[in-house]
Every structure is written in C-alpha cells, then in structure tokens.
Motif scaffolding. Structure first.
Motif, PDB file in Angstrom:
ATOM      1  N   LEU A 105       0.802  -1.031   0.020  1.00 24.35           N
ATOM      2  CA  LEU A 105       0.014  -0.019  -0.247  1.00 24.35           C
ATOM      3  C   LEU A 105       0.732   1.206   0.036  1.00 24.35           C
ATOM      4  CD1 LEU A 105      -2.997  -0.890   2.463  1.00 24.35           C
ATOM      5  CD2 LEU A 105      -3.072  -0.497   0.075  1.00 24.35           C
ATOM      6  N   SER A 106       2.015   1.157   0.805  1.00 25.11           N
ATOM      7  CA  SER A 106       2.847   2.515   0.782  1.00 25.11           C
ATOM      8  C   SER A 106       3.242   2.796  -0.592  1.00 25.11           C
ATOM      9  CB  SER A 106       4.086   2.238   1.771  1.00 25.11           C
ATOM     10  OG  SER A 106       4.761   1.035   1.345  1.00 25.11           O
ATOM     11  N   THR A 107       3.685   1.795  -1.562  1.00 17.21           N
ATOM     12  CA  THR A 107       4.086   1.949  -2.954  1.00 17.21           C
ATOM     13  C   THR A 107       3.122   2.441  -3.598  1.00 17.21           C
ATOM     14  OG1 THR A 107       5.708  -0.003  -2.532  1.00 17.21           O
ATOM     15  CG2 THR A 107       4.977   0.740  -4.771  1.00 17.21           C
ATOM     16  N   MET A 108       1.568   2.011  -3.638  1.00 20.87           N
ATOM     17  CA  MET A 108       1.013   2.327  -4.325  1.00 20.87           C
ATOM     18  C   MET A 108       0.411   4.086  -3.893  1.00 20.87           C
ATOM     19  SD  MET A 108      -2.079   1.857  -6.279  1.00 20.87           S
ATOM     20  CE  MET A 108      -2.289   0.017  -6.333  1.00 20.87           C
ATOM     21  N   ARG A 109       0.655   4.126  -2.575  1.00 23.78           N
ATOM     22  CA  ARG A 109      -0.023   5.429  -2.271  1.00 23.78           C
ATOM     23  C   ARG A 109       1.124   6.714  -2.725  1.00 23.78           C
ATOM     24  NH1 ARG A 109      -0.587   4.822   3.350  1.00 23.78           N
ATOM     25  NH2 ARG A 109      -2.794   5.094   3.048  1.00 23.78           N
ATOM     26  N   SER A 110       2.337   6.121  -2.715  1.00 32.10           N
ATOM     27  CA  SER A 110       3.627   7.282  -3.132  1.00 32.10           C
ATOM     28  C   SER A 110       3.111   7.483  -4.677  1.00 32.10           C
ATOM     29  CB  SER A 110       4.915   6.273  -3.022  1.00 32.10           C
ATOM     30  OG  SER A 110       5.336   6.278  -1.778  1.00 32.10           O
ATOM     31  N   TYR A 111       3.167   6.178  -5.436  1.00 33.34           N
ATOM     32  CA  TYR A 111       2.609   6.482  -6.906  1.00 33.34           C
ATOM     33  C   TYR A 111       1.584   7.218  -6.965  1.00 33.34           C
ATOM     34  CZ  TYR A 111       2.344   5.142 -11.722  1.00 33.34           C
ATOM     35  OH  TYR A 111       2.161   5.125 -13.133  1.00 33.34           O
ATOM     36  N   VAL A 112       0.489   7.158  -6.337  1.00 31.15           N
ATOM     37  CA  VAL A 112      -0.585   7.991  -6.633  1.00 31.15           C
ATOM     38  C   VAL A 112      -0.439   9.528  -6.233  1.00 31.15           C
ATOM     39  CG1 VAL A 112      -2.919   8.531  -5.893  1.00 31.15           C
ATOM     40  CG2 VAL A 112      -2.449   5.918  -6.380  1.00 31.15           C
ATOM     41  N   GLU A 113       0.259   9.682  -5.131  1.00 35.52           N
ATOM     42  CA  GLU A 113       0.636  11.040  -4.537  1.00 35.52           C
ATOM     43  C   GLU A 113       1.585  11.679  -5.544  1.00 35.52           C
ATOM     44  OE1 GLU A 113       2.052  10.633  -0.599  1.00 35.52           O
ATOM     45  OE2 GLU A 113      -0.163  10.344   0.257  1.00 35.52           O
ATOM     46  N   ALA A 114       2.312  10.944  -6.202  1.00 37.62           N
ATOM     47  CA  ALA A 114       3.259  11.458  -7.310  1.00 37.62           C
ATOM     48  C   ALA A 114       2.667  12.135  -8.253  1.00 37.62           C
ATOM     49  CB  ALA A 114       4.643  10.564  -7.544  1.00 37.62           C
ATOM     50  N   MET A 115       1.353  11.581  -8.353  1.00 37.00           N
ATOM     51  CA  MET A 115       0.524  12.065  -9.795  1.00 37.00           C
ATOM     52  C   MET A 115      -0.289  13.174  -9.177  1.00 37.00           C
ATOM     53  SD  MET A 115      -0.801   8.657 -11.970  1.00 37.00           S
ATOM     54  CE  MET A 115      -1.378   7.663 -10.476  1.00 37.00           C
TER      55      MET A 115
ATOM     56  N   GLY B  44      -2.399  12.922  -6.644  1.00 34.92           N
ATOM     57  CA  GLY B  44      -3.695  12.351  -6.173  1.00 34.92           C
ATOM     58  C   GLY B  44      -3.598  11.980  -4.708  1.00 34.92           C
ATOM     59  N   SER B  45      -4.671  11.353  -4.055  1.00 33.92           N
ATOM     60  CA  SER B  45      -4.561  10.710  -2.764  1.00 33.92           C
ATOM     61  C   SER B  45      -5.190   9.153  -2.749  1.00 33.92           C
ATOM     62  CB  SER B  45      -5.292  11.445  -1.818  1.00 33.92           C
ATOM     63  OG  SER B  45      -6.736  11.566  -1.957  1.00 33.92           O
ATOM     64  N   LEU B  46      -4.589   8.229  -2.060  1.00 31.13           N
ATOM     65  CA  LEU B  46      -5.162   7.180  -1.907  1.00 31.13           C
ATOM     66  C   LEU B  46      -5.990   6.680  -0.773  1.00 31.13           C
ATOM     67  CD1 LEU B  46      -4.976   4.469  -3.518  1.00 31.13           C
ATOM     68  CD2 LEU B  46      -2.969   3.788  -1.891  1.00 31.13           C
ATOM     69  N   GLU B  47      -7.032   6.086  -1.049  1.00 32.25           N
ATOM     70  CA  GLU B  47      -8.036   5.780   0.024  1.00 32.25           C
ATOM     71  C   GLU B  47      -8.400   4.285   0.099  1.00 32.25           C
ATOM     72  OE1 GLU B  47     -11.675   7.949   0.011  1.00 32.25           O
ATOM     73  OE2 GLU B  47     -10.811   9.669   0.765  1.00 32.25           O
ATOM     74  N   LEU B  48      -8.120   3.595   1.291  1.00 34.05           N
ATOM     75  CA  LEU B  48      -8.400   2.214   1.489  1.00 34.05           C
ATOM     76  C   LEU B  48     -10.035   1.946   1.783  1.00 34.05           C
ATOM     77  CD1 LEU B  48      -7.317  -0.558   1.374  1.00 34.05           C
ATOM     78  CD2 LEU B  48      -6.643  -0.608   3.232  1.00 34.05           C
ATOM     79  N   VAL B  49     -10.766   1.608   1.106  1.00 36.42           N
ATOM     80  CA  VAL B  49     -12.284   1.255   1.768  1.00 36.42           C
ATOM     81  C   VAL B  49     -12.602  -0.183   1.779  1.00 36.42           C
ATOM     82  CG1 VAL B  49     -14.573   1.638   0.962  1.00 36.42           C
ATOM     83  CG2 VAL B  49     -12.810   3.438   0.252  1.00 36.42           C
ATOM     84  N   ALA B  50     -12.886  -0.544   2.982  1.00 36.24           N
ATOM     85  CA  ALA B  50     -13.535  -1.976   3.309  1.00 36.24           C
ATOM     86  C   ALA B  50     -14.947  -2.004   3.285  1.00 36.24           C
ATOM     87  CB  ALA B  50     -13.043  -2.370   4.717  1.00 36.24           C
ATOM     88  N   ARG B  51     -15.417  -2.916   2.507  1.00 34.98           N
ATOM     89  CA  ARG B  51     -16.850  -2.879   2.110  1.00 34.98           C
ATOM     90  C   ARG B  51     -17.467  -4.326   2.954  1.00 34.98           C
ATOM     91  NH1 ARG B  51     -17.980   0.830  -1.279  1.00 34.98           N
ATOM     92  NH2 ARG B  51     -16.426   1.702  -2.537  1.00 34.98           N
ATOM     93  N   PHE B  52     -18.427  -4.220   3.707  1.00 36.47           N
ATOM     94  CA  PHE B  52     -19.012  -5.418   4.400  1.00 36.47           C
ATOM     95  C   PHE B  52     -20.647  -5.454   4.094  1.00 36.47           C
ATOM     96  CE2 PHE B  52     -15.390  -3.666   6.951  1.00 36.47           C
ATOM     97  CZ  PHE B  52     -14.938  -4.869   7.188  1.00 36.47           C
TER      98      PHE B  52
ATOM     99  N   ILE C 269     -10.519   3.461   5.743  1.00 34.08           N
ATOM    100  CA  ILE C 269      -9.179   2.926   6.597  1.00 34.08           C
ATOM    101  C   ILE C 269      -8.404   4.125   6.522  1.00 34.08           C
ATOM    102  CG2 ILE C 269      -7.508   1.483   7.149  1.00 34.08           C
ATOM    103  CD1 ILE C 269      -9.091  -0.819   5.985  1.00 34.08           C
ATOM    104  N   ARG C 270      -8.288   4.825   7.406  1.00 37.10           N
ATOM    105  CA  ARG C 270      -7.519   6.058   7.351  1.00 37.10           C
ATOM    106  C   ARG C 270      -5.848   5.916   7.543  1.00 37.10           C
ATOM    107  NH1 ARG C 270     -10.865   9.495   5.302  1.00 37.10           N
ATOM    108  NH2 ARG C 270     -12.868   9.824   6.369  1.00 37.10           N
ATOM    109  N   SER C 271      -5.732   5.002   8.383  1.00 38.41           N
ATOM    110  CA  SER C 271      -4.332   4.827   8.626  1.00 38.41           C
ATOM    111  C   SER C 271      -3.771   3.491   8.696  1.00 38.41           C
ATOM    112  CB  SER C 271      -3.908   5.290  10.177  1.00 38.41           C
ATOM    113  OG  SER C 271      -2.610   5.308  10.524  1.00 38.41           O
TER     114      SER C 271
END
Length: 121
Positions: free
Chosen positions: A69-79, A81-89, A97-99
């Motif tokens: 996730l940290s790699t994905m976050r860095s990639y998206v932020e370099a563009m 953007g921001s990355l959000e992780l959403v859990a669906r139940f 998920i904020r942190s």
C-alpha cells in the motif's frame, strides 16, 4: 438492427447524462496505474523523477498485480492524487481506513512493570 447511437439519441438529455456518468464510473473502476498516469498526462520518466527511481522501475511497477500500500500511495501521490482504502461489508456502510500505522513497523516495545511489594505489619 438498431444501432447504439440511435438508441442513445432517443434518450432524454437527463437520461443520456446518467448513462454517460455510469459509463465513466465503470471505466474508472477498471483503470490500471498506467491508464491513470496517462490520463494525468505524465510520462514514466516524469514519474521516475518524482519518485526518485529509474524509469524501468516505473515500468515494472505498472505491470505488477500486487504491491504494498505504501508503494501504491507514493505512486498516486506523485501524480497529485490521494489514495483511500475502503473496506466493504455486507449490511454495513463502507469503512474508509484512514491509517495503516504500526502495521508494517517493528513490534511495539513491551514495558515490564514491577510487581508491587507486599507490606507486612
């Protein structure tokens, strides 16, 4: 035989707008990292400079099917953007998920406490 353009042409403007919005949602759900980068009008070289890695690493990263996730976050932020992780139940609203702190870090230090001394009279 009916053509798609004919069918869409007969829809009301409001209905056409809804159809187009839903189509864009479906397309967005299937974008790859490469598609997102291209949509942002960025080259692999620009991404590499931003992330301080080689262009070949960007190419490999965009082809990966699994990454941290940290790699994905860095990639998206370099563009930009921001990355959000959403859990669906089932039967529950989605949870953002904020942190992810402490998930990948070393185990927490255990602090041992001294046992209280017994006082005899």
């Amino acid at each position: 035989m009916r053509k798609l353009d004919d069918v869409i042409g007969k829809l009301s403007p409001a209905r056409r707008q809804k159809v187009e919005a839903r189509a864009q949602e479906l397309i967005a759900e299937e974008l790859t990292l490469q598609d997102i980068r291209r949509a942002q009008k960025l080259t692999q070289q620009q991404m590499a400079r931003s992330l301080k890695i080689g262009q070949d690493s960007i190419s490999r990263l965009e082809k990966r099917s699994d990454m941290m996730l940290s790699t994905m976050r860095s990639y998206v932020e370099a563009m930009g953007g921001s990355l959000e992780l959403v859990a669906r139940f089932p039967k529950r609203a989605p949870v953002i998920i904020r942190s992810m702190e402490d998930v990948s870090s070393a185990p927490k230090k255990v602090v041992k406490r001294k046992k209280p001394e017994l006082v005899r009279a």
